[in-house]
Design a protein around this motif. Structure first.
Motif, PDB file in Angstrom:
ATOM      1  N   ARG A  12       0.831  -1.211   0.000  1.00 34.15           N
ATOM      2  CA  ARG A  12       0.000   0.000   0.000  1.00 34.15           C
ATOM      3  C   ARG A  12       0.867   1.262   0.000  1.00 34.15           C
ATOM      4  O   ARG A  12       0.537   2.247  -0.655  1.00 34.15           O
ATOM      5  CB  ARG A  12      -0.946  -0.005   1.206  1.00 34.15           C
ATOM      6  N   GLY A  13       1.972   1.229   0.717  1.00 34.03           N
ATOM      7  CA  GLY A  13       2.901   2.356   0.720  1.00 34.03           C
ATOM      8  C   GLY A  13       3.537   2.569  -0.644  1.00 34.03           C
ATOM      9  O   GLY A  13       3.720   3.710  -1.081  1.00 34.03           O
ATOM     10  N   ARG A  14       3.879   1.476  -1.329  1.00 30.30           N
ATOM     11  CA  ARG A  14       4.448   1.598  -2.683  1.00 30.30           C
ATOM     12  C   ARG A  14       3.413   2.193  -3.635  1.00 30.30           C
ATOM     13  O   ARG A  14       3.739   3.049  -4.457  1.00 30.30           O
ATOM     14  CB  ARG A  14       4.941   0.238  -3.175  1.00 30.30           C
ATOM     15  N   ARG A  26       0.881   4.199  -2.889  1.00 31.21           N
ATOM     16  CA  ARG A  26       0.717   5.631  -2.586  1.00 31.21           C
ATOM     17  C   ARG A  26       1.902   6.445  -3.077  1.00 31.21           C
ATOM     18  O   ARG A  26       1.748   7.572  -3.539  1.00 31.21           O
ATOM     19  CB  ARG A  26       0.491   5.827  -1.090  1.00 31.21           C
ATOM     20  N   TRP A  27       3.116   5.900  -2.958  1.00 35.47           N
ATOM     21  CA  TRP A  27       4.302   6.605  -3.453  1.00 35.47           C
ATOM     22  C   TRP A  27       4.210   6.766  -4.964  1.00 35.47           C
ATOM     23  O   TRP A  27       4.492   7.838  -5.500  1.00 35.47           O
ATOM     24  CB  TRP A  27       5.575   5.848  -3.051  1.00 35.47           C
ATOM     25  N   VAL A  30       1.576   6.872  -6.933  1.00 37.82           N
ATOM     26  CA  VAL A  30       0.496   7.727  -7.446  1.00 37.82           C
ATOM     27  C   VAL A  30       0.552   9.156  -6.917  1.00 37.82           C
ATOM     28  O   VAL A  30      -0.314   9.963  -7.251  1.00 37.82           O
ATOM     29  CB  VAL A  30      -0.899   7.109  -7.178  1.00 37.82           C
ATOM     30  N   SER A  31       1.563   9.478  -6.127  1.00 35.13           N
ATOM     31  CA  SER A  31       1.662  10.846  -5.617  1.00 35.13           C
ATOM     32  C   SER A  31       1.877  11.813  -6.782  1.00 35.13           C
ATOM     33  O   SER A  31       2.538  11.490  -7.765  1.00 35.13           O
ATOM     34  CB  SER A  31       2.782  10.965  -4.592  1.00 35.13           C
ATOM     35  N   PRO A  32       1.286  13.009  -6.701  1.00 33.24           N
ATOM     36  CA  PRO A  32       1.369  13.975  -7.812  1.00 33.24           C
ATOM     37  C   PRO A  32       2.812  14.384  -8.110  1.00 33.24           C
ATOM     38  O   PRO A  32       3.630  14.545  -7.210  1.00 33.24           O
ATOM     39  CB  PRO A  32       0.568  15.175  -7.301  1.00 33.24           C
ATOM     40  N   ARG A  33       3.080  14.542  -9.403  1.00 31.57           N
ATOM     41  CA  ARG A  33       4.388  14.972  -9.893  1.00 31.57           C
ATOM     42  C   ARG A  33       4.187  15.946 -11.042  1.00 31.57           C
ATOM     43  O   ARG A  33       3.173  15.901 -11.715  1.00 31.57           O
ATOM     44  CB  ARG A  33       5.193  13.779 -10.407  1.00 31.57           C
ATOM     45  N   GLN A  69       3.495  11.058 -15.319  1.00 32.34           N
ATOM     46  CA  GLN A  69       2.535  11.486 -14.297  1.00 32.34           C
ATOM     47  C   GLN A  69       1.454  10.424 -14.131  1.00 32.34           C
ATOM     48  O   GLN A  69       1.258   9.587 -15.007  1.00 32.34           O
ATOM     49  CB  GLN A  69       1.880  12.813 -14.701  1.00 32.34           C
ATOM     50  N   PRO A 111      -5.499  11.062 -11.166  1.00 35.59           N
ATOM     51  CA  PRO A 111      -6.029  10.898  -9.810  1.00 35.59           C
ATOM     52  C   PRO A 111      -6.373   9.424  -9.581  1.00 35.59           C
ATOM     53  O   PRO A 111      -6.621   8.677 -10.529  1.00 35.59           O
ATOM     54  CB  PRO A 111      -7.294  11.760  -9.814  1.00 35.59           C
ATOM     55  N   VAL A 112      -6.400   9.018  -8.335  1.00 34.17           N
ATOM     56  CA  VAL A 112      -6.745   7.643  -7.992  1.00 34.17           C
ATOM     57  C   VAL A 112      -8.261   7.476  -8.077  1.00 34.17           C
ATOM     58  O   VAL A 112      -9.020   8.329  -7.613  1.00 34.17           O
ATOM     59  CB  VAL A 112      -6.232   7.285  -6.577  1.00 34.17           C
TER      60      VAL A 112
END
Length: 132
Positions: A87-89, A91-92, A94-97, A102, A105-106
């Motif tokens: 789950r952490g991977r 979220r990392w 899909v974080s905005p860049r 890019q 949105p999720v």
């Protein structure tokens, strides 16, 4: 009947010239915590990318995109991020860049089969010439 799972996904996009905002969808990242599923599939059409920017280094873009499925798999191959829980991977990833690569949105969906959901999303959002 198999259980129905909730999943989250994001579309992977290449934005060759960030200042113009034009983009090509090139993949999907799908996370289904209840089924212990985290995968990314990347499908690049170099001609489509070059249509937006003929000077784009497609090989460099493809090499960068190849890191996304590696991060989903986790482990040493994925570097320090690979040590995070799935789950952490996700979220990392899909974080905005504001880079050439890019994520959308999720979004959330429900499925009995995360693998089939991945294929449906690829057909709908990434692949050209398939019926919806």
């Amino acid at each position: 009947m198999p259980a129905e799972y909730t999943y989250d996904y994001a579309i992977v996009r290449v934005v060759p010239r960030v200042e113009r905002g034009e983009q090509i969808n090139v993949g999907v990242i799908l996370s289904c915590v209840d089924d212990d599923f985290l995968q990314a599939r990347i499908e690049v059409d170099p001609a489509r990318l070059l249509a937006l920017d003929p000077a784009l280094d497609v090989d460099e873009i493809q090499a960068s995109l190849a890191t996304i499925p590696a991060i989903c798999r986790g482990g040493d191959e994925a570097g320090p991020i690979g040590a995070l829980p799935a789950r952490g991977r996700f979220r990392w990833l899909v974080s905005p860049r504001s880079t050439i690569i890019q994520m959308s949105p999720v979004h959330t969906g429900r499925t009995h089969d995360p693998e089939a959901a991945m294929e449906r999303l690829l057909d709908t959002m990434v692949r050209q010439g398939r019926s919806r």
